[in-house]
Design an enzyme around this catalytic site. Structure first.
Site, PDB file in Angstrom:
ATOM      1  N   HIS A 176      -9.493  14.358  24.316  1.00 51.08           N
ATOM      2  CA  HIS A 176      -9.936  12.960  24.336  1.00 51.08           C
ATOM      3  C   HIS A 176     -10.639  12.602  23.034  1.00 51.08           C
ATOM      4  O   HIS A 176     -11.395  13.403  22.477  1.00 51.08           O
ATOM      5  CB  HIS A 176     -10.905  12.723  25.484  1.00 51.08           C
ATOM      6  CG  HIS A 176     -10.238  12.506  26.808  1.00 51.08           C
ATOM      7  ND1 HIS A 176      -9.202  11.615  27.001  1.00 51.08           N
ATOM      8  CD2 HIS A 176     -10.481  13.062  28.029  1.00 51.08           C
ATOM      9  CE1 HIS A 176      -8.830  11.626  28.259  1.00 51.08           C
ATOM     10  NE2 HIS A 176      -9.580  12.499  28.914  1.00 51.08           N
ATOM     11  N   CYS A 250      -5.804  10.268  20.701  1.00 55.67           N
ATOM     12  CA  CYS A 250      -5.428   8.851  20.663  1.00 55.67           C
ATOM     13  C   CYS A 250      -6.072   8.152  19.464  1.00 55.67           C
ATOM     14  O   CYS A 250      -7.139   8.536  19.000  1.00 55.67           O
ATOM     15  CB  CYS A 250      -5.871   8.154  21.946  1.00 55.67           C
ATOM     16  SG  CYS A 250      -5.083   8.794  23.429  1.00 55.67           S
ATOM     17  N   ARG A 259      -1.034   7.930  18.228  1.00 56.60           N
ATOM     18  CA  ARG A 259      -1.567   9.281  18.180  1.00 56.60           C
ATOM     19  C   ARG A 259      -1.967   9.646  16.752  1.00 56.60           C
ATOM     20  O   ARG A 259      -1.281   9.285  15.790  1.00 56.60           O
ATOM     21  CB  ARG A 259      -0.536  10.298  18.681  1.00 56.60           C
ATOM     22  CG  ARG A 259      -0.202  10.157  20.157  1.00 56.60           C
ATOM     23  CD  ARG A 259      -1.388  10.498  21.053  1.00 56.60           C
ATOM     24  NE  ARG A 259      -1.035  10.341  22.469  1.00 56.60           N
ATOM     25  CZ  ARG A 259      -1.204   9.227  23.154  1.00 56.60           C
ATOM     26  NH1 ARG A 259      -1.726   8.158  22.554  1.00 56.60           N
ATOM     27  NH2 ARG A 259      -0.870   9.163  24.422  1.00 56.60           N
TER      28      ARG A 259
END
Length: 272
Positions: A176, A250, A259
């Protein structure tokens, strides 16, 4: 003198409008508070929970490996009592014999034998520790990229179809960038030559950052192939087989539209 006539109907209508406005204002304030709590939960509480959990898992892995190492040391002493020294009497262990010296490090191709001795991890099992000194980051690596069982726990996830640490091919990871520990929030700050360590129960693999792809599509599977190369931005990636590390997250922040990719190459390995 005329007595003013009170229009009760108009008064009741004004009172009804006032109540509606008051109720609407209360509803808006309540919704605002709920939204603020949700934002605080996502941006603060999930980070705190995930980071604490990830730190505990790192400590648990370190203790587990330490216990395993002590057990192997005890067995080694017992074997040594029975004449387990090297045949030439030098007393050199397997690590120094493999490297031709006492440094304990190996070249990339020589690391495959040590990596292959590590059992394949179970799904969602945390089995390695990723350390990035530049980012002051130290987090567990788990098998798979499940949000609920891996990424949302603050772990970094290993793409299941890619190579394991130290093996030929591409050891590809996801994490994340925002919320739930956000371990990869600042990987855009990595520069060529930065060290990235992957520690398992048997060895520590040091990768060196080589290239960065600032933005590609979320479906660009080429970046995690055995020979990583973007299928969207074809000028980015590699053409030759090797020992690669890929970090993906991300971008831009607080979105999942694109990405961000960081690639590294295996530089060295040392046994634990």
């Amino acid at each position: 003198m005329r007595v003013p006539v009170v229009h009760q109907q108009a008064r009741r209508r004004r009172a009804r409008y006032a109540r509606l406005l008051w109720n609407g204002a209360e509803l808006l304030v309540t919704l605002g508070v709920v939204l603020m709590l949700l934002v605080a939960h996502q941006l603060w509480w999930t980070n705190r929970q995930a980071r604490e959990g990830a730190e505990r898992k790192v400590q648990a892995l370190e203790r587990e490996w330490e216990w395993e190492g002590e057990g192997e040391g005890d067995r080694g002493v017992r074997d040594g009592d029975g004449g387990g020294a090297a045949a030439d009497g030098s007393g050199a262990d397997d690590g120094s014999a493999a490297t031709g010296g006492g440094s304990g490090s190996r070249s990339a191709p020589d690391s495959a034998s040590a990596a292959s001795s590590t059992p394949r991890p179970r799904w969602t099992q945390a089995y390695a520790i990723l350390t990035i000194p530049r980012l002051d980051l130290r987090v567990p690596v788990a098998e798979g990229i499940s949000k609920g069982n891996v990424l949302n726990k603050g772990y970094v996830g290993h793409y299941p179809e890619t190579a394991q640490p130290g093996r030929a091919g591409n050891f590809a990871l996801a994490g994340h960038r925002n919320t739930h520990g956000e371990p990869f929030r600042y990987i855009n700050r990595l520069r060529r030559g930065d060290r990235i360590e992957v520690e398992t129960s048997t060895a520590v693999y040091t990768y060196v950052v080589d290239r960065t792809l600032a933005q590609t599509s979320a479906g660009d599977g080429g970046v995690i192939r055995e020979i990583p190369r973007s299928t969207v931005r074809t000028g980015y990636g590699y053409k030759d087989p090797g020992y690669y590390l890929t970090l993906t997250t991300c971008t831009p922040e607080y979105t999942s539209k694109y990405r961000l990719v960081v690639w590294g190459k295996l530089g060295s390995m040392r046994p634990r």
